[in-house]
Enzyme design. Sequence first.
Site, PDB file in Angstrom:
ATOM      1  N   THR A 275       0.775  -1.313  -0.062  1.00 21.58           N
ATOM      2  CA  THR A 275      -0.088   0.093   0.095  1.00 21.58           C
ATOM      3  C   THR A 275       0.989   1.168  -0.011  1.00 21.58           C
ATOM      4  O   THR A 275       0.338   2.288  -0.620  1.00 21.58           O
ATOM      5  CB  THR A 275      -0.974   0.106   1.215  1.00 21.58           C
ATOM      6  OG1 THR A 275      -1.677  -1.381   1.503  1.00 21.58           O
ATOM      7  CG2 THR A 275      -1.935   0.945   0.995  1.00 21.58           C
TER       8      THR A 275
ATOM      9  N   ARG B 164       7.589  -2.420   2.784  1.00 21.69           N
ATOM     10  CA  ARG B 164       7.550  -2.495   4.493  1.00 21.69           C
ATOM     11  C   ARG B 164       7.958  -3.769   5.100  1.00 21.69           C
ATOM     12  O   ARG B 164       7.488  -4.805   4.364  1.00 21.69           O
ATOM     13  CB  ARG B 164       6.146  -1.993   5.023  1.00 21.69           C
ATOM     14  CG  ARG B 164       6.465  -1.214   6.250  1.00 21.69           C
ATOM     15  CD  ARG B 164       5.049  -0.709   6.545  1.00 21.69           C
ATOM     16  NE  ARG B 164       4.900   0.784   5.765  1.00 21.69           N
ATOM     17  CZ  ARG B 164       3.923   1.552   6.355  1.00 21.69           C
ATOM     18  NH1 ARG B 164       2.972   0.992   6.920  1.00 21.69           N
ATOM     19  NH2 ARG B 164       3.566   2.635   5.568  1.00 21.69           N
TER      20      ARG B 164
ATOM     21  N   SER C  47       5.996   4.400   8.601  1.00 25.59           N
ATOM     22  CA  SER C  47       4.959   5.323   9.076  1.00 25.59           C
ATOM     23  C   SER C  47       4.864   4.878  10.484  1.00 25.59           C
ATOM     24  O   SER C  47       5.563   5.308  11.328  1.00 25.59           O
ATOM     25  CB  SER C  47       3.696   4.798   8.252  1.00 25.59           C
ATOM     26  OG  SER C  47       2.787   5.520   8.530  1.00 25.59           O
ATOM     27  N   HIS C  48       3.449   4.453  10.791  1.00 29.11           N
ATOM     28  CA  HIS C  48       2.920   4.044  12.127  1.00 29.11           C
ATOM     29  C   HIS C  48       3.554   2.789  12.705  1.00 29.11           C
ATOM     30  O   HIS C  48       2.959   2.676  13.921  1.00 29.11           O
ATOM     31  CB  HIS C  48       1.469   4.345  12.130  1.00 29.11           C
ATOM     32  CG  HIS C  48       0.687   3.352  11.098  1.00 29.11           C
ATOM     33  ND1 HIS C  48       1.133   3.850   9.743  1.00 29.11           N
ATOM     34  CD2 HIS C  48       0.316   2.413  11.238  1.00 29.11           C
ATOM     35  CE1 HIS C  48       0.479   2.655   9.144  1.00 29.11           C
ATOM     36  NE2 HIS C  48       0.068   1.718   9.871  1.00 29.11           N
TER      37      HIS C  48
ATOM     38  N   LYS D   6      10.132   4.095   0.306  1.00 29.82           N
ATOM     39  CA  LYS D   6       9.275   4.401  -0.326  1.00 29.82           C
ATOM     40  C   LYS D   6       9.692   5.534  -1.491  1.00 29.82           C
ATOM     41  O   LYS D   6      10.692   6.340  -1.076  1.00 29.82           O
ATOM     42  CB  LYS D   6       7.933   5.275   0.320  1.00 29.82           C
ATOM     43  CG  LYS D   6       6.899   5.439  -0.393  1.00 29.82           C
ATOM     44  CD  LYS D   6       5.614   5.581   0.349  1.00 29.82           C
ATOM     45  CE  LYS D   6       5.716   7.240   0.901  1.00 29.82           C
ATOM     46  NZ  LYS D   6       4.443   7.780   1.395  1.00 29.82           N
TER      47      LYS D   6
ATOM     48  N   ASP E 167       1.681  10.712  13.628  1.00 24.13           N
ATOM     49  CA  ASP E 167       2.526   9.405  13.457  1.00 24.13           C
ATOM     50  C   ASP E 167       4.052   9.419  13.224  1.00 24.13           C
ATOM     51  O   ASP E 167       4.642  10.354  13.053  1.00 24.13           O
ATOM     52  CB  ASP E 167       1.878   8.363  12.587  1.00 24.13           C
ATOM     53  CG  ASP E 167       2.149   8.770  11.063  1.00 24.13           C
ATOM     54  OD1 ASP E 167       2.418  10.145  10.702  1.00 24.13           O
ATOM     55  OD2 ASP E 167       2.379   8.024   9.913  1.00 24.13           O
TER      56      ASP E 167
ATOM     57  N   ASP F 272       6.231   9.114  10.757  1.00 26.19           N
ATOM     58  CA  ASP F 272       6.666  10.002   9.642  1.00 26.19           C
ATOM     59  C   ASP F 272       5.756  11.516   9.436  1.00 26.19           C
ATOM     60  O   ASP F 272       5.940  12.025   8.496  1.00 26.19           O
ATOM     61  CB  ASP F 272       6.824   9.299   8.237  1.00 26.19           C
ATOM     62  CG  ASP F 272       5.424   8.671   7.815  1.00 26.19           C
ATOM     63  OD1 ASP F 272       4.485   8.463   8.734  1.00 26.19           O
ATOM     64  OD2 ASP F 272       5.195   8.682   6.636  1.00 26.19           O
TER      65      ASP F 272
ATOM     66  N   ASP G  94       2.561  12.042   8.541  1.00 27.13           N
ATOM     67  CA  ASP G  94       1.558  12.232   7.580  1.00 27.13           C
ATOM     68  C   ASP G  94       0.103  11.915   8.272  1.00 27.13           C
ATOM     69  O   ASP G  94      -0.801  12.366   7.653  1.00 27.13           O
ATOM     70  CB  ASP G  94       1.916  11.535   6.180  1.00 27.13           C
ATOM     71  CG  ASP G  94       2.036  10.071   6.689  1.00 27.13           C
ATOM     72  OD1 ASP G  94       1.840   9.433   7.672  1.00 27.13           O
ATOM     73  OD2 ASP G  94       2.244   9.271   5.414  1.00 27.13           O
ATOM     74  N   ARG G  95       0.188  11.349   9.511  1.00 22.85           N
ATOM     75  CA  ARG G  95      -1.153  10.908   9.794  1.00 22.85           C
ATOM     76  C   ARG G  95      -1.507  11.972  10.940  1.00 22.85           C
ATOM     77  O   ARG G  95      -0.622  12.533  11.476  1.00 22.85           O
ATOM     78  CB  ARG G  95      -1.094   9.583  10.343  1.00 22.85           C
ATOM     79  CG  ARG G  95      -1.243   8.424   9.459  1.00 22.85           C
ATOM     80  CD  ARG G  95      -1.424   7.035  10.185  1.00 22.85           C
ATOM     81  NE  ARG G  95      -1.336   6.181   9.146  1.00 22.85           N
ATOM     82  CZ  ARG G  95      -1.970   4.894   9.420  1.00 22.85           C
ATOM     83  NH1 ARG G  95      -2.421   4.607  10.577  1.00 22.85           N
ATOM     84  NH2 ARG G  95      -1.983   3.974   8.156  1.00 22.85           N
TER      85      ARG G  95
ATOM     86  N   THR H 251      -7.716   2.329  -1.283  1.00 21.74           N
ATOM     87  CA  THR H 251      -7.017   2.541  -0.089  1.00 21.74           C
ATOM     88  C   THR H 251      -5.380   2.849  -0.504  1.00 21.74           C
ATOM     89  O   THR H 251      -4.862   1.986  -1.298  1.00 21.74           O
ATOM     90  CB  THR H 251      -6.802   1.294   0.874  1.00 21.74           C
ATOM     91  OG1 THR H 251      -8.433   1.267   1.284  1.00 21.74           O
ATOM     92  CG2 THR H 251      -6.163   1.549   2.074  1.00 21.74           C
TER      93      THR H 251
ATOM     94  N   GLU I 275      -9.734   7.112   6.157  1.00 27.52           N
ATOM     95  CA  GLU I 275     -10.344   6.661   7.416  1.00 27.52           C
ATOM     96  C   GLU I 275      -9.120   6.281   8.427  1.00 27.52           C
ATOM     97  O   GLU I 275      -9.269   6.482   9.614  1.00 27.52           O
ATOM     98  CB  GLU I 275     -11.358   5.469   7.575  1.00 27.52           C
ATOM     99  CG  GLU I 275     -10.978   4.301   6.747  1.00 27.52           C
ATOM    100  CD  GLU I 275      -9.768   3.572   7.363  1.00 27.52           C
ATOM    101  OE1 GLU I 275      -9.682   3.489   8.574  1.00 27.52           O
ATOM    102  OE2 GLU I 275      -8.913   3.020   6.770  1.00 27.52           O
ATOM    103  N   SER I 276      -7.838   5.947   8.064  1.00 25.82           N
ATOM    104  CA  SER I 276      -6.909   5.692   8.522  1.00 25.82           C
ATOM    105  C   SER I 276      -5.991   6.730   9.014  1.00 25.82           C
ATOM    106  O   SER I 276      -4.804   7.062   9.181  1.00 25.82           O
ATOM    107  CB  SER I 276      -5.910   4.596   7.917  1.00 25.82           C
ATOM    108  OG  SER I 276      -5.537   5.487   6.644  1.00 25.82           O
TER     109      SER I 276
ATOM    110  N   LYS J 123      -0.505  12.673   2.423  1.00 26.43           N
ATOM    111  CA  LYS J 123      -1.081  13.380   3.604  1.00 26.43           C
ATOM    112  C   LYS J 123      -0.363  14.001   4.428  1.00 26.43           C
ATOM    113  O   LYS J 123       0.898  13.908   4.559  1.00 26.43           O
ATOM    114  CB  LYS J 123      -2.087  11.998   4.257  1.00 26.43           C
ATOM    115  CG  LYS J 123      -1.025  10.962   4.426  1.00 26.43           C
ATOM    116  CD  LYS J 123      -1.851   9.668   4.994  1.00 26.43           C
ATOM    117  CE  LYS J 123      -1.237   8.292   5.470  1.00 26.43           C
ATOM    118  NZ  LYS J 123      -1.420   7.231   4.923  1.00 26.43           N
TER     119      LYS J 123
END
Length: 541
Positions: A18, A22, A113-114, A126, A277, A279, A281-282, A344, A364-365, A376
């Site tokens: 996604t 990872r 990420s998270h 990435k 989070d 990195d 972005d969240r 997604t 939604e995440s 994001k």
Amino acid sequence: MSIQTVATQPIAGQKPGTSGLRKTTPEFQKHHFLENFIQSIWNGIGGVQGKTLVLGGDGRHFNTEASQVVLRMAAASGAAKVIVGQNALLSTPAASNLIRKRKADGGIILSASHNPGGPEGDFGVKYNTANGGPAPENVTAKIYAATQQISEYLIYETQDIDLSAIGESTLGGMTIEVVDPVADYAELMEQIFDFEALKAMFAGGFRLRFDAMHAVTGPYAKAILEDRLGAAPGSVINGVPSTDFGKGHPDPNPIWAKPLVDEMMGPDAPDFGAASDGDGDRNMIVGRGIYVTPSDSLAALAANATLVPGYAGGLKGVARSMPTSKAVDRVAESLGIECFETPTGWKFFGNLLDAGRATLCGEESAGTGSDHVREKDGLWAVLFWLNILAKRQISVADLMADHWKTYGRNYYSRHDYEGVDAEAANALMDNLRARLADLPGTSVAGLTVTAADDFAYDDPIDGSRSAKQGIRISFDGGARVVLRLSGTGTVGATLRVYLETVETEALDMDAQAALSKVIAAAEELAQIKARTGRNEPDVIT
Ligand code: G1P
Ligand code: ZN
């Protein structure tokens, strides 16, 4: 100093998911694993000869070592320049901004990420393209193909490059420019938001708590919220990035950011709480006494966007990932703008943003963003909320109550079953998929199925088709269940069950209670307990 050509062989399991590749950190540290993947990126994008790249990561364990490898491999393959964040740090949105601002050809972001970090945690790589966004599927497919054909990689033999001081140096024929990771990003935020209104709000005693979760946003949040906008010192907590995120799980949701949520529900809660989070972005948004779901946050931002200078001219359109609640759809309808439903993953928003069809996007995440970058952006979402509150002089709870009164409320929850046996998870999905055509018209746990399909997306800009993006089952009255398997997990399979229902009258219910029928329908349809051997989800958000 010399260029080494190292013989290697394809390594299985290098298919980007996604959000990039990872894996567990130990796996990434295996012999040639990182080098193979980096060389495959170069090979997949037609080489890096003469190109300018951006490089940075979220600071987790192995970030420093991996960035040295990337620099040495970029130089060996003839890149002209790499712009790298000081100490190899860049939040994901800051990296996206730098790629765009400096007109780079692309960038490498080192992050999982998270996911937890540390020697036993996760790591990720990435590749982002020249628009600043995650490589689209046609590019990741080429990178994956390259991982299966690789026979050698090129790397400079050299001492570690000093990334602690801002300035330029060279490696072979390549320039390395070390930049302040925060400055350009902070400048962009100042162009979008009404910093004067925010300063006045903080000067008036507005209390904020921002939990950086020991991750990369700490320095960004301190520089912008405390230093520039005047939030009280100490408003940013857990603001010093650490390689294992303080042994925590840097995922901003009510489970992993529970101390913040508890404080916001407590007697002396600040006016506004937020978290980001690993990195950056969240985001998670919490008001005094109220948690705002990411789906609702996207809807509220869309409804109030013109209060922000950067969006004063209105929105061109909005986009949400398929499992994200339909709250934003009704806002788009009332604004008379397009609303897109994408698979997604942020990479699916890129074309819509580039083509000027969408201005705001969300998942939604805990992902929200806009056309200001192509990722994001956690801190951007926080500033967006603060800008709205400053203009409307209203609490988060009152703003949401007002929103639900106008548009109705989409009760929403995601139930995750983590580390499930991959075969069992696939069997569950396959079994349900096989029955989809027969479901419409049937009654399940008291709900009537109106539509059931396996989501396929036809990109309206480039015409590409992405199939098998998750099973969606809609019920009479607007309720919905979506099931899909995670593409970012590193152990077994993670089954995500997304649950949604709409209410126009009962606006003050507990989400799980409001969703009880939909939860029962999901169980009856997919036999989750029997097939996963789990009695309940591991994580409910
Ligand atoms: C998860 C989220 C998805 C997000 C991605 C990267 O992917 O569900 O919305 O874009 O992380 O942050 P998943 O594990 O579900 O494939
Ligand atoms: Zn992230």
